[in-house]
Structure formats: structure tokens, C-alpha cells
Design a protein around this motif. Structure first.
Motif, PDB file in Angstrom:
ATOM      1  N   LYS A   1     -54.767  83.209  -2.852  1.00  0.00           N
ATOM      2  CA  LYS A   1     -53.944  82.153  -3.434  1.00  0.00           C
ATOM      3  C   LYS A   1     -54.420  80.757  -3.023  1.00  0.00           C
ATOM      4  N   MET A   2     -55.370  80.697  -2.095  1.00  0.00           N
ATOM      5  CA  MET A   2     -55.928  79.403  -1.702  1.00  0.00           C
ATOM      6  C   MET A   2     -56.998  78.934  -2.678  1.00  0.00           C
ATOM      7  N   ALA A   3     -57.502  79.845  -3.534  1.00  0.00           N
ATOM      8  CA  ALA A   3     -58.649  79.539  -4.383  1.00  0.00           C
ATOM      9  C   ALA A   3     -58.382  78.389  -5.347  1.00  0.00           C
ATOM     10  N   TYR A   4     -57.174  78.341  -5.924  1.00  0.00           N
ATOM     11  CA  TYR A   4     -56.880  77.324  -6.936  1.00  0.00           C
ATOM     12  C   TYR A   4     -55.747  76.390  -6.526  1.00  0.00           C
ATOM     13  N   GLY A   5     -55.299  76.452  -5.285  1.00  0.00           N
ATOM     14  CA  GLY A   5     -54.188  75.621  -4.864  1.00  0.00           C
ATOM     15  C   GLY A   5     -52.852  76.244  -5.238  1.00  0.00           C
TER      16      GLY A   5
ATOM     17  N   GLY B   1     -55.275  71.600  -5.644  1.00  0.00           N
ATOM     18  CA  GLY B   1     -55.787  72.396  -6.743  1.00  0.00           C
ATOM     19  C   GLY B   1     -57.292  72.321  -6.930  1.00  0.00           C
ATOM     20  N   SER B   2     -57.857  73.421  -7.372  1.00  0.00           N
ATOM     21  CA  SER B   2     -59.236  73.478  -7.864  1.00  0.00           C
ATOM     22  C   SER B   2     -59.239  74.394  -9.075  1.00  0.00           C
ATOM     23  N   GLU B   3     -60.237  74.251  -9.940  1.00  0.00           N
ATOM     24  CA  GLU B   3     -60.230  74.974 -11.202  1.00  0.00           C
ATOM     25  C   GLU B   3     -61.020  76.276 -11.106  1.00  0.00           C
ATOM     26  N   PRO B   4     -60.610  77.289 -11.864  1.00  0.00           N
ATOM     27  CA  PRO B   4     -61.356  78.551 -11.873  1.00  0.00           C
ATOM     28  C   PRO B   4     -62.712  78.382 -12.554  1.00  0.00           C
ATOM     29  N   GLU B   5     -63.640  79.230 -12.187  1.00  0.00           N
ATOM     30  CA  GLU B   5     -64.935  79.250 -12.837  1.00  0.00           C
ATOM     31  C   GLU B   5     -64.963  80.355 -13.885  1.00  0.00           C
ATOM     32  N   ARG B   6     -65.787  80.155 -14.889  1.00  0.00           N
ATOM     33  CA  ARG B   6     -65.913  81.162 -15.932  1.00  0.00           C
ATOM     34  C   ARG B   6     -66.370  82.485 -15.302  1.00  0.00           C
ATOM     35  N   GLY B   7     -65.676  83.549 -15.625  1.00  0.00           N
ATOM     36  CA  GLY B   7     -65.997  84.855 -15.065  1.00  0.00           C
ATOM     37  C   GLY B   7     -65.115  85.276 -13.920  1.00  0.00           C
ATOM     38  N   ASP B   8     -64.301  84.361 -13.365  1.00  0.00           N
ATOM     39  CA  ASP B   8     -63.378  84.733 -12.294  1.00  0.00           C
ATOM     40  C   ASP B   8     -62.365  85.756 -12.807  1.00  0.00           C
TER      41      ASP B   8
ATOM     42  N   PHE C   1     -53.030  81.187 -24.713  1.00  0.00           N
ATOM     43  CA  PHE C   1     -53.650  80.360 -23.684  1.00  0.00           C
ATOM     44  C   PHE C   1     -52.767  80.340 -22.435  1.00  0.00           C
ATOM     45  N   VAL C   2     -53.406  80.225 -21.284  1.00  0.00           N
ATOM     46  CA  VAL C   2     -52.674  80.231 -20.011  1.00  0.00           C
ATOM     47  C   VAL C   2     -52.823  78.874 -19.343  1.00  0.00           C
ATOM     48  N   ALA C   3     -51.701  78.246 -19.033  1.00  0.00           N
ATOM     49  CA  ALA C   3     -51.713  76.919 -18.425  1.00  0.00           C
ATOM     50  C   ALA C   3     -52.207  76.975 -16.979  1.00  0.00           C
ATOM     51  N   TYR C   4     -52.827  75.902 -16.551  1.00  0.00           N
ATOM     52  CA  TYR C   4     -53.365  75.764 -15.192  1.00  0.00           C
ATOM     53  C   TYR C   4     -52.305  76.087 -14.146  1.00  0.00           C
ATOM     54  N   GLU C   5     -51.069  75.617 -14.355  1.00  0.00           N
ATOM     55  CA  GLU C   5     -50.016  75.812 -13.367  1.00  0.00           C
ATOM     56  C   GLU C   5     -49.571  77.266 -13.251  1.00  0.00           C
ATOM     57  N   ASN C   6     -49.936  78.107 -14.233  1.00  0.00           N
ATOM     58  CA  ASN C   6     -49.512  79.506 -14.185  1.00  0.00           C
ATOM     59  C   ASN C   6     -50.492  80.410 -13.450  1.00  0.00           C
ATOM     60  N   LEU C   7     -51.599  79.858 -12.972  1.00  0.00           N
ATOM     61  CA  LEU C   7     -52.538  80.650 -12.190  1.00  0.00           C
ATOM     62  C   LEU C   7     -51.928  80.958 -10.823  1.00  0.00           C
ATOM     63  N   ILE C   8     -52.144  82.173 -10.353  1.00  0.00           N
ATOM     64  CA  ILE C   8     -51.647  82.584  -9.040  1.00  0.00           C
ATOM     65  C   ILE C   8     -52.778  82.624  -8.024  1.00  0.00           C
ATOM     66  N   GLY C   9     -53.891  83.235  -8.380  1.00  0.00           N
ATOM     67  CA  GLY C   9     -55.003  83.294  -7.440  1.00  0.00           C
ATOM     68  C   GLY C   9     -56.139  84.134  -7.979  1.00  0.00           C
TER      69      GLY C   9
END
Length: 280
Positions: A58-62, A98-105, A242-250
Motif C-alpha cells: 500500500k506504500m507503492a502509490y500513497g 502519491g505516486s502513479e502506477p506503471e504500465r504492467g503493474d 475506467f478506474v480513478a487514481y484515488e481508488n487504487l489500493i496498492g
């Protein structure tokens, strides 16, 4: 006798405090660092199998409102949604640290309608165009590279607590038979390679319209392309969209344990070759 009662009550109180603080610490750990996740479905085969157990980083994207865990204990009638705890953080599509996911994560995210946790692979970043043509992923108008990866086989039998049977390219297959699917190796534009499965050609989601990913949102697909509800289906209580940035968990980085049976207690179904296996 009074001293005995006081000693007993004191011991009970100490036990209650110990349990309370243990739950608080576990809650903080799960909210801030790593969340356990049990794979319930086949949508990410063969990267993830039904019964894989992993910890989500969960630290990966904030952190956002989605970082708070759902607390569901059906046996005790407990059903607390993450929104009930951290709903005050919802709505601005931002994250703390926050940080953004990379393609393929491979990412666990909160479904914006049902609030259930999903796990899929991010293929489309903000501003990208995404389309499926004849089962091949196209990003920004270019087909990704796909190579033959051989055949994925598994036993045709009920899988996981839900007891669902796998779908097979060679159906009809009787129970206990060998269920086969075509495995392919997909290479994304940033060089990330991963395997994916194809059950058969010509299914509805093998050909889609062109999707343009909005700013602040992402496009997800399952690696088991013919058996995955993902961003190819519009956002409803069923589809993901589409999935919003704020809905990412990790981010899912490593499988810790795996059980092929209806329960993790069935030790004879444990998959020894998947302990601490990295997720590509």
C-alpha cells in the motif's frame, strides 16, 4: 475471595486491553503498509491462481480513502465499508504521498460502485487510447507484441471456496480431466512481459471500441482475457470501466502462499512451487 475476584477481573481486563491494542496495531499495519489479499477468481490466470495469498504493497502509490480496509465478519454481523471510515477523503481524486502506477503493474483497486476489491493489470495510462482487435491489445494505435507461450493446463474440478469450474479451450471436459488454454506472452510498450490466457477466439471482448483513458484514471484488464470483467466493460455494479487514481489500493508484488483446495486448511492442496513467487 475479594482478592481472587479482583485478580480475575484484572486478568480479564488485561486480556481485553491486549486484544484491543493488537487489533489497533493490525489495523494500522493493514491500512498503511500491507493488506492481505486472497485470490477468489480466475480472472488473472496464469499469473495468479485461485487460492493464491498475497500481501498488497500500500506504500507503492500513497494513500487515499481506498486505503482504509473493508471490515466484513459475516459470522458476527460486522460489515463496515471503508467509505464509512475514510469517506471524508473521497471525491478529489488525489493521494497523500502519491505516486502513479506503471504500465504492467498488477494492482488491487476499490470498485467505485460496489466498493469490492478487484485485482487486475494496468495497461492504459491517462491519455492513452486502448482497443482490442481480434484478441490483441492495441495501445495508442499500435498492437502490442504477442508470442506463443505454449499451453496452460489444469484439472477440471471446482476451485476455491466458491467451487467454480475453470473454462477450457478443449471443452467439453469431464470432471478430473485436463483443461487446456492457449498461453501467450504479451510485451507492453515499456518492455514489461507477462503471460496471458486465451480460451477461444471471436468472443465479445476480443473486439472493442477505442477507449480514451481520461486524465487521473486508468484502464485495467485481466490476464485471463476471456474470463475477466475489467475496463472493457462500462462501469456499473457489474462492469469496471475506467478506474480513478484515488481508488487504487496498492501493488501486488509477491505471492506468499497458495492453496488449490476449497480451504487453506487442506494442506494436501498446498502449491509448494508458489511460495514467495514474484508477480510479473
Amino acid at each position: 475471595m475479594a482478592d481472587d475476584n479482583q485478580s480475575f477481573l484484572g486478568a480479564v481486563w488485561e486480556t481485553i486491553k491486549t486484544i484491543f491494542w493488537a487489533l489497533v496495531i493490525a489495523g494500522i499495519f493493514r491500512t498503511l503498509f500491507f493488506q492481505p489479499f486472497w485470490i477468489p477468481s480466475s480472472s488473472m490466470k496464469d499469473t495468479l491462481l485461485v487460492g493464491d495469498f498475497l500481501f498488497v504493497n500500500k506504500m507503492a502509490y500513497g494513500y487515499s480513502h481506498a486505503s482504509c480496509p473493508n471490515i466484513k465478519l459475516a459470522r458476527f454481523g460486522v460489515d463496515i465499508d471503508a467509505a464509512d471510515i475514510c469517506g471524508f477523503l473521497d471525491g478529489d481524486n488525489t493521494r497523500v504521498l502519491g505516486s502513479e502506477p506503471e504500465r504492467g503493474d498488477v494492482v488491487v483497486f476499490r470498485h467505485p460502485v460496489t466498493h469490492q476489491d478487484y485485482i487486475k493489470r494496468v495497461v492504459g495510462l491517462p491519455g492513452d487510447t486502448v482497443q482490442m482487435k481480434d484478441g490483441i491489445l492495441h495501445l495508442n494505435g499500435e498492437a502490442v507484441t504477442v508470442e506463443d507461450g505454449g499451453t496452460f493446463t489444469e484439472v477440471k474440478e471446482p476451485q476455491g471456496p466458491e467451487g467454480r469450474y475453470p473454462r477450457c479451450s478443449n471443452d467439453p471436459v469431464g470432471e478430473g480431466g485436463s483443461c487446456a488454454k492457449q498461453r501467450q506472452i504479451e510485451t507492453l510498450p515499456n518492455g514489461v512481459q507477462h503471460s496471458m490466457l486465451n480460451i477461444r477466439d471471436g468472443l465479445d471482448l476480443d473486439d472493442t471500441k477505442i477507449f480514451t483513458v481520461p486524465e487521473g484514471e486508468y484502464f485495467f484488464v485481466g490476464d485471463n482475457r476471456d474470463n475477466s470483467t475489467d475496463s472493457r466493460v462500462a462501469q456499473t455494479s457489474f462492469g469496471v470501466g475506467f478506474v480513478a487514481y484515488e481508488n487504487l489500493i496498492g501493488r501486488a508484488d509477491r505471492i506468499m502462499f497458495s492453496s488449490g483446495g476449497r480451504s487453506m486448511l487442506f494442506f494436501w492442496t498446498w502449491r509448494g512451487d508458489r511460495y514467495f513467487k514474484s508477480i510479473d
